[in-house]
Design a protein around this motif. Structure first.
Motif, short mmCIF file in Angstrom:
data_model
loop_
_atom_site.label_atom_id
_atom_site.label_comp_id
_atom_site.label_asym_id
_atom_site.label_seq_id
_atom_site.Cartn_x
_atom_site.Cartn_y
_atom_site.Cartn_z
N ARG A 74 21.40 -32.41 -28.43
CA ARG A 74 20.30 -32.01 -29.31
C ARG A 74 20.20 -30.49 -29.33
O ARG A 74 20.45 -29.81 -28.35
CB ARG A 74 19.00 -32.63 -28.83
CG ARG A 74 18.85 -34.10 -29.21
CD ARG A 74 17.42 -34.55 -29.07
NE ARG A 74 17.21 -35.82 -29.73
CZ ARG A 74 16.90 -36.95 -29.10
NH1 ARG A 74 16.80 -36.96 -27.78
NH2 ARG A 74 16.71 -38.08 -29.76
N ARG A 75 19.79 -29.98 -30.50
CA ARG A 75 19.75 -28.53 -30.67
C ARG A 75 18.80 -27.87 -29.68
O ARG A 75 19.06 -26.79 -29.19
CB ARG A 75 19.33 -28.20 -32.11
CG ARG A 75 20.29 -28.73 -33.17
CD ARG A 75 21.61 -28.01 -33.14
NE ARG A 75 22.52 -28.58 -34.12
CZ ARG A 75 23.76 -28.16 -34.31
NH1 ARG A 75 24.23 -27.17 -33.58
NH2 ARG A 75 24.55 -28.73 -35.20
N SER A 198 16.71 -25.20 -40.74
CA SER A 198 16.00 -24.51 -39.67
C SER A 198 15.50 -25.55 -38.68
O SER A 198 14.73 -26.44 -39.05
CB SER A 198 14.82 -23.72 -40.24
OG SER A 198 13.99 -23.26 -39.18
N VAL A 199 15.99 -25.46 -37.45
CA VAL A 199 15.50 -26.33 -36.38
C VAL A 199 14.59 -25.48 -35.50
O VAL A 199 15.06 -24.61 -34.77
CB VAL A 199 16.65 -26.93 -35.55
CG1 VAL A 199 16.10 -27.89 -34.49
CG2 VAL A 199 17.65 -27.64 -36.45
N LEU A 200 13.29 -25.70 -35.61
CA LEU A 200 12.33 -24.94 -34.82
C LEU A 200 12.11 -25.71 -33.52
O LEU A 200 11.62 -26.83 -33.52
CB LEU A 200 11.01 -24.78 -35.57
CG LEU A 200 10.07 -23.71 -34.99
CD1 LEU A 200 10.63 -22.31 -35.25
CD2 LEU A 200 8.67 -23.83 -35.60
N VAL A 201 12.50 -25.08 -32.42
CA VAL A 201 12.45 -25.71 -31.10
C VAL A 201 11.28 -25.10 -30.32
O VAL A 201 11.26 -23.90 -30.05
CB VAL A 201 13.77 -25.47 -30.33
CG1 VAL A 201 13.72 -26.13 -28.96
CG2 VAL A 201 14.95 -25.98 -31.14
N ILE A 202 10.29 -25.92 -29.99
CA ILE A 202 9.10 -25.45 -29.28
C ILE A 202 9.15 -26.02 -27.87
O ILE A 202 9.01 -27.23 -27.66
CB ILE A 202 7.81 -25.91 -30.00
CG1 ILE A 202 7.86 -25.47 -31.47
CG2 ILE A 202 6.58 -25.35 -29.29
CD1 ILE A 202 6.80 -26.13 -32.32
N GLN A 209 1.39 -25.88 -23.26
CA GLN A 209 1.46 -24.47 -23.65
C GLN A 209 2.90 -24.10 -23.98
O GLN A 209 3.80 -24.33 -23.18
CB GLN A 209 0.95 -23.58 -22.52
CG GLN A 209 1.12 -22.08 -22.77
CD GLN A 209 0.30 -21.59 -23.95
OE1 GLN A 209 -0.87 -21.93 -24.09
NE2 GLN A 209 0.92 -20.80 -24.82
N ALA A 210 3.12 -23.52 -25.16
CA ALA A 210 4.47 -23.13 -25.57
C ALA A 210 4.92 -21.91 -24.77
O ALA A 210 4.21 -20.91 -24.70
CB ALA A 210 4.53 -22.84 -27.05
N LEU A 211 6.10 -22.00 -24.17
CA LEU A 211 6.67 -20.90 -23.40
C LEU A 211 7.71 -20.13 -24.19
O LEU A 211 7.91 -18.93 -23.99
CB LEU A 211 7.34 -21.45 -22.13
CG LEU A 211 6.43 -22.24 -21.17
CD1 LEU A 211 7.28 -22.89 -20.09
CD2 LEU A 211 5.39 -21.32 -20.55
N GLN A 212 8.38 -20.82 -25.09
CA GLN A 212 9.46 -20.21 -25.87
C GLN A 212 9.60 -20.99 -27.17
O GLN A 212 9.48 -22.21 -27.19
CB GLN A 212 10.78 -20.28 -25.08
CG GLN A 212 12.00 -19.76 -25.82
CD GLN A 212 13.28 -19.91 -25.00
OE1 GLN A 212 13.23 -20.31 -23.84
NE2 GLN A 212 14.42 -19.60 -25.58
N VAL A 213 9.82 -20.28 -28.25
CA VAL A 213 10.10 -20.91 -29.54
C VAL A 213 11.44 -20.38 -30.03
O VAL A 213 11.67 -19.17 -30.06
CB VAL A 213 8.99 -20.61 -30.57
CG1 VAL A 213 9.37 -21.17 -31.94
CG2 VAL A 213 7.66 -21.21 -30.12
N VAL A 214 12.31 -21.30 -30.40
CA VAL A 214 13.65 -20.93 -30.86
C VAL A 214 13.83 -21.43 -32.29
O VAL A 214 13.58 -22.61 -32.57
CB VAL A 214 14.74 -21.53 -29.96
CG1 VAL A 214 16.12 -21.00 -30.38
CG2 VAL A 214 14.48 -21.23 -28.49
N ASP A 215 14.25 -20.54 -33.17
CA ASP A 215 14.55 -20.92 -34.55
C ASP A 215 16.07 -20.91 -34.70
O ASP A 215 16.70 -19.86 -34.66
CB ASP A 215 13.91 -19.93 -35.52
CG ASP A 215 13.97 -20.42 -36.97
OD1 ASP A 215 14.29 -21.60 -37.18
OD2 ASP A 215 13.68 -19.62 -37.87
N VAL A 216 16.65 -22.11 -34.83
CA VAL A 216 18.10 -22.26 -34.96
C VAL A 216 18.43 -22.47 -36.44
O VAL A 216 18.00 -23.46 -37.03
CB VAL A 216 18.62 -23.45 -34.13
CG1 VAL A 216 20.14 -23.54 -34.23
CG2 VAL A 216 18.19 -23.32 -32.67
#
Length: 232
Positions: A74-75, A198-202, A209-216
């Motif tokens: 998974r991405r 766009s795969v937005l990974v939260i 609580q979100a620690l990191q957000v990745v836009d693939v």
């Protein structure tokens, strides 16, 4: 990756029946016009996911469709566990930027807040295949090496868990399609009018609580999304 999907399709349609040997690396290189490293990587992915297995003295054997195909590739998982220093490609941007609207919502930040972004272009056989932008709230950056312009050794997740004593617990992925801006299209070498996925990974801790957000960002004309799951 595309070659792994093609081989998987041939297993499913019976071209490569269970119990038989798959073609050799040389045969696959010639048949698909791919480089040897690409062929090796595709075979390793299929072995990892249970479609193939190596048997001493027999080579690579077809196992058939796994009872449940676990999406280990998974991405979100890949984005969080990627080792920049070992990933083909290049780090193209590190710096504090105004938070994009989608990312602000995920991080729970006001629209004009600043966040740290690390943007990495993933390449395969010299071809750009992913543009990965990782966003971090400012308070999570202090005491880390996230602001360095050098590729990090080890994953960002490991780095944050060790330096900040946080714990990544779960991931939400949001997939959408859009047209890339001019900079994204240039980096991904896309012709005009070709959209991106766009795969937005939260990535969140146990409290949500979100620690990191990745836009693939992925070229949409080269992607096929598939998932297999059991119905209870």
């Amino acid at each position: 990756m595309r070659l792994a999907q093609t081989i998987q399709g041939r297993i499913e349609d019976g071209t490569y029946p269970p119990g038989t040997r798959v073609p050799s690396e040389n045969q696959l290189v010639q048949a698909f016009g791919m480089s040897r490293p690409t062929v090796v990587r595709a075979l390793e992915l299929l072995k990892r996911d249970g479609w193939l297995e190596s048997r001493q003295g027999f080579g690579t054997i077809v196992r058939g469709r796994p009872e449940v195909v676990e999406q280990q590739d998974r991405r979100g998982r890949a984005a969080l566990t990627r080792d920049e220093s070992q990933t083909p490609g290049r780090l193209i941007e590190v710096g504090h930027v105004p938070v994009p609207a989608r990312v602000a919502s995920a991080l729970g930040l006001p629209k004009q807040a600043k966040v740290l972004v690390r943007r990495f272009l993933v390449e395969e056989d010299g071809e750009a295949v992913e543009l990965v932008s990782s966003y971090f709230p400012a308070g999570l950056v202090d005491g880390t090496e996230l602001e360095t312009s050098e590729a990090l050794s080890g994953s960002v997740r490991e780095h944050l868990e060790a330096r900040k004593k946080v714990r990544f617990d779960h991931v939400t992925e949001r997939v959408s399609a859009r047209l890339p801006d001019s900079g994204e299209a240039e980096l991904l070498e896309l012709p005009e009018g070709v959209p991106v996925l766009s795969v937005l990974v939260i990535a969140c801790d146990t409290s949500g609580q979100a620690l990191q957000v990745v836009d693939v960002l992925l070229p949409a004309d080269r992607q096929e999304l598939e998932d297999t799951y059991r119905l209870n």
